[in-house]
Write a protein that holds these residues in place. Structure first.
Motif, PDB file in Angstrom:
ATOM      1  N   THR A 106       0.724  -1.186  -0.088  1.00  0.00           N
ATOM      2  CA  THR A 106       0.166  -0.203  -0.008  1.00  0.00           C
ATOM      3  C   THR A 106       0.690   1.301  -0.167  1.00  0.00           C
ATOM      4  O   THR A 106       1.779   1.247   0.770  1.00  0.00           O
ATOM      5  CB  THR A 106      -1.025   0.186   1.185  1.00  0.00           C
ATOM      6  OG1 THR A 106      -1.836  -1.075   1.333  1.00  0.00           O
ATOM      7  CG2 THR A 106      -1.809   1.184   1.118  1.00  0.00           C
ATOM      8  N   TYR A 107       0.416   2.112  -0.989  1.00  0.00           N
ATOM      9  CA  TYR A 107       1.310   3.329  -0.906  1.00  0.00           C
ATOM     10  C   TYR A 107       0.245   4.556  -0.744  1.00  0.00           C
ATOM     11  O   TYR A 107      -0.924   4.547  -1.217  1.00  0.00           O
ATOM     12  CB  TYR A 107       1.976   3.498  -2.326  1.00  0.00           C
ATOM     13  CG  TYR A 107       2.632   4.879  -2.441  1.00  0.00           C
ATOM     14  CD1 TYR A 107       3.658   5.262  -1.982  1.00  0.00           C
ATOM     15  CD2 TYR A 107       1.988   5.827  -3.320  1.00  0.00           C
ATOM     16  CE1 TYR A 107       4.568   6.377  -2.276  1.00  0.00           C
ATOM     17  CE2 TYR A 107       2.544   7.282  -3.379  1.00  0.00           C
ATOM     18  CZ  TYR A 107       3.858   7.266  -2.982  1.00  0.00           C
ATOM     19  OH  TYR A 107       4.548   8.702  -2.989  1.00  0.00           O
ATOM     20  N   GLU A 108       0.797   5.723   0.170  1.00  0.00           N
ATOM     21  CA  GLU A 108      -0.041   6.657   0.305  1.00  0.00           C
ATOM     22  C   GLU A 108       0.227   7.920  -0.457  1.00  0.00           C
ATOM     23  O   GLU A 108       1.547   8.290  -0.364  1.00  0.00           O
ATOM     24  CB  GLU A 108      -0.099   7.287   1.846  1.00  0.00           C
ATOM     25  CG  GLU A 108      -0.815   8.285   2.326  1.00  0.00           C
ATOM     26  CD  GLU A 108      -1.088   8.434   3.710  1.00  0.00           C
ATOM     27  OE1 GLU A 108      -1.279   9.670   4.025  1.00  0.00           O
ATOM     28  OE2 GLU A 108      -0.580   7.692   4.629  1.00  0.00           O
ATOM     29  N   GLN A 110       1.430  11.414  -2.113  1.00  0.00           N
ATOM     30  CA  GLN A 110       2.022  12.464  -1.522  1.00  0.00           C
ATOM     31  C   GLN A 110       1.800  13.717  -2.437  1.00  0.00           C
ATOM     32  O   GLN A 110       1.392  13.649  -3.403  1.00  0.00           O
ATOM     33  CB  GLN A 110       3.353  12.226  -1.113  1.00  0.00           C
ATOM     34  CG  GLN A 110       3.683  11.073  -0.590  1.00  0.00           C
ATOM     35  CD  GLN A 110       3.552  11.011   1.043  1.00  0.00           C
ATOM     36  OE1 GLN A 110       3.617  12.138   1.828  1.00  0.00           O
ATOM     37  NE2 GLN A 110       2.905   9.987   1.229  1.00  0.00           N
ATOM     38  N   GLY A 147      -3.118  11.942   0.309  1.00  0.00           N
ATOM     39  CA  GLY A 147      -3.702  10.835   1.349  1.00  0.00           C
ATOM     40  C   GLY A 147      -4.286   9.531   0.924  1.00  0.00           C
ATOM     41  O   GLY A 147      -4.681   8.734   1.544  1.00  0.00           O
ATOM     42  N   LEU A 148      -4.509   9.582  -0.568  1.00  0.00           N
ATOM     43  CA  LEU A 148      -5.335   8.358  -0.952  1.00  0.00           C
ATOM     44  C   LEU A 148      -4.322   7.307  -0.780  1.00  0.00           C
ATOM     45  O   LEU A 148      -3.166   7.529  -1.219  1.00  0.00           O
ATOM     46  CB  LEU A 148      -5.463   8.768  -2.375  1.00  0.00           C
ATOM     47  CG  LEU A 148      -6.572   7.642  -2.915  1.00  0.00           C
ATOM     48  CD1 LEU A 148      -7.861   7.359  -2.528  1.00  0.00           C
ATOM     49  CD2 LEU A 148      -6.776   7.888  -4.642  1.00  0.00           C
ATOM     50  N   LYS A 149      -4.929   6.082  -0.377  1.00  0.00           N
ATOM     51  CA  LYS A 149      -3.907   4.890  -0.375  1.00  0.00           C
ATOM     52  C   LYS A 149      -4.175   4.028  -1.445  1.00  0.00           C
ATOM     53  O   LYS A 149      -5.453   3.616  -1.873  1.00  0.00           O
ATOM     54  CB  LYS A 149      -4.325   4.111   0.955  1.00  0.00           C
ATOM     55  CG  LYS A 149      -3.730   4.962   2.180  1.00  0.00           C
ATOM     56  CD  LYS A 149      -4.011   4.146   3.438  1.00  0.00           C
ATOM     57  CE  LYS A 149      -3.716   5.030   4.642  1.00  0.00           C
ATOM     58  NZ  LYS A 149      -3.729   4.163   5.913  1.00  0.00           N
ATOM     59  N   THR A 345      -2.526  16.828  -7.301  1.00  0.00           N
ATOM     60  CA  THR A 345      -1.629  16.681  -5.982  1.00  0.00           C
ATOM     61  C   THR A 345      -0.811  17.782  -5.828  1.00  0.00           C
ATOM     62  O   THR A 345       0.301  17.970  -4.822  1.00  0.00           O
ATOM     63  CB  THR A 345      -0.833  15.323  -5.801  1.00  0.00           C
ATOM     64  OG1 THR A 345      -0.041  15.493  -7.309  1.00  0.00           O
ATOM     65  CG2 THR A 345      -1.658  14.323  -5.883  1.00  0.00           C
TER      66      THR A 345
END
Length: 367
Positions: A106-108, A110, A147-149, A345
């Motif tokens: 999982t990656y958040e 940035q 903030g989306l994972k 972003t």
């Protein structure tokens, strides 16, 4: 009475010079001593010569202790005599090759991230990241936000959530791979003799691919085409006949001429050009504004220009719009300011080029 005749010892006659026997014995002893001395001398000479021909071994030499140090030091190594040699420096570190990742992580998201940049960070194709996150992105790279994972698959292909009624054969066919590609992928951990996959379980389809289902802004022609604002948004209008026409050549629509995010690829029919917040955005060619305002789909504030020669250009994520729908604009005119509106972003310009309703890679037409 028997008469005993006394026995007489025979006498050896003396030779002439009877005094020479002792001298002969002494002479023999002297010769023997001389030969022994000569043998000892020769042995000593040979041993001495052998010792002088062998160089001293610094390693076996005794250690010297500097005064008051209490620390042993090695004697210096002898200098090279000009012989060819290879010098190797001792390295206490061991490099262990990293193992390929078999599972998803999982990656958040940035600030400043893009699907293209995230994929590059994990050595993947952008479509692999997009396909693995259809539930949250709907095949639209503009839908990411800070903030989306996101799910990052272990390799390129389709990270697929198994459904009721699926089989290895049907899933492999839908993603254009062989069943054994799914069965033998180590991360799927399947029993090759009796593979059982439960609904809701994720499997990796390495090398899999499918068509994109991305929503894009439809091309809007100039003229009284009866545009439905309820579908496109408040920035649409009915443009009349005439207006400015383009030259067919384009200029850069932003002061900077480098990417800042997504490049042009199958899931992103545009390029994201680097721009600071509030930077001027220019019309890439002359034409008529056919949309100017907010629009859904993650584009935010958007301007679309019809150039009257089959070409249309689109400018999205603007922080402000400086033209109105239906207005004629000239090439290089400021039509808005760069921003980060919609799903974004960070500030940049999303720039599209279309020809006869189809997408054109902007790199083909920009100078």
């Amino acid at each position: 009475m028997t008469q005993v005749t006394p026995t007489r010892t025979p006498r050896i006659p003396e030779t002439s010079g009877g005094t020479s026997s002792p001298w002969l014995a002494r002479l023999l002893w002297l010769v023997a001593a001389a030969m022994l001395a000569l043998a000892v001398f020769l042995i000593v000479q040979r041993v001495t010569a052998a010792s002088s021909s062998v160089p001293s071994d610094p390693i076996s030499a005794p250690l010297e202790l500097p005064a008051n140090s209490g620390v042993a030091t090695l004697p210096p190594l002898p200098e090279s005599q000009g012989q060819d040699s290879i010098t190797r420096t001792a390295n206490p570190h061991t490099i262990v090759a990293s193992q390929p990742r078999e599972g998803a992580i999982t990656y958040e998201v940035q600030k400043g991230d893009s699907i293209f940049g995230i994929a590059k960070k994990f050595n993947l194709k952008p479509e692999s990241v997009l396909w693995a996150n259809y539930d949250v992105l709907n095949d639209d790279p503009h839908m990411i936000e800070v903030g989306l994972k996101l799910i990052i698959p272990p390799t390129d292909g389709v990270y697929y959530k198994w459904k009721e009624g699926d089989t290895l054969e049907s899933v492999a066919a839908s993603f254009r791979v062989k069943p054994e590609d799914i069965l033998l992928w180590p991360g799927n951990k399947l029993d090759i003799t009796n593979p059982v996959i439960e609904p809701g379980q994720y499997v990796m389809v390495p090398g899999g691919r499918r068509e994109f289902r991305t929503w894009v802004v439809p091309s809007i022609p100039r003229g009284p085409a009866g545009v439905n604002k309820s579908i496109l948004g408040p920035g649409a209008c009915d443009t009349g006949q005439g207006g400015a026409y383009g030259s067919g050549t384009f200029i850069w629509p932003a002061p900077q001429h480098v990417l800042s995010g997504n490049d042009y690829w199958d899931g992103h029919m545009a390029i994201d050009i680097a721009a600071g917040m509030g930077d001027p955005i220019y019309a890439a060619d002359s034409g008529v504004v056919v949309y100017a305002g907010w629009i859904s789909g993650g584009y935010g504030n958007m301007v679309m220009i019809d150039h009257g020669n089959g070409y249309q250009t689109l400018y999205a994520h603007l922080s402000a719009i400086r033209v109105s729908c239906g207005a004629s604009v000239r090439q290089g005119q400021v039509i808005g300011l760069a921003g980060s509106t919609g799903r974004s972003t960070g500030p940049h310009l999303h720039f599209e080029v279309r020809y006869m309703g189809g997408f054109v890679n902007p790199w083909y037409v920009l100078p």
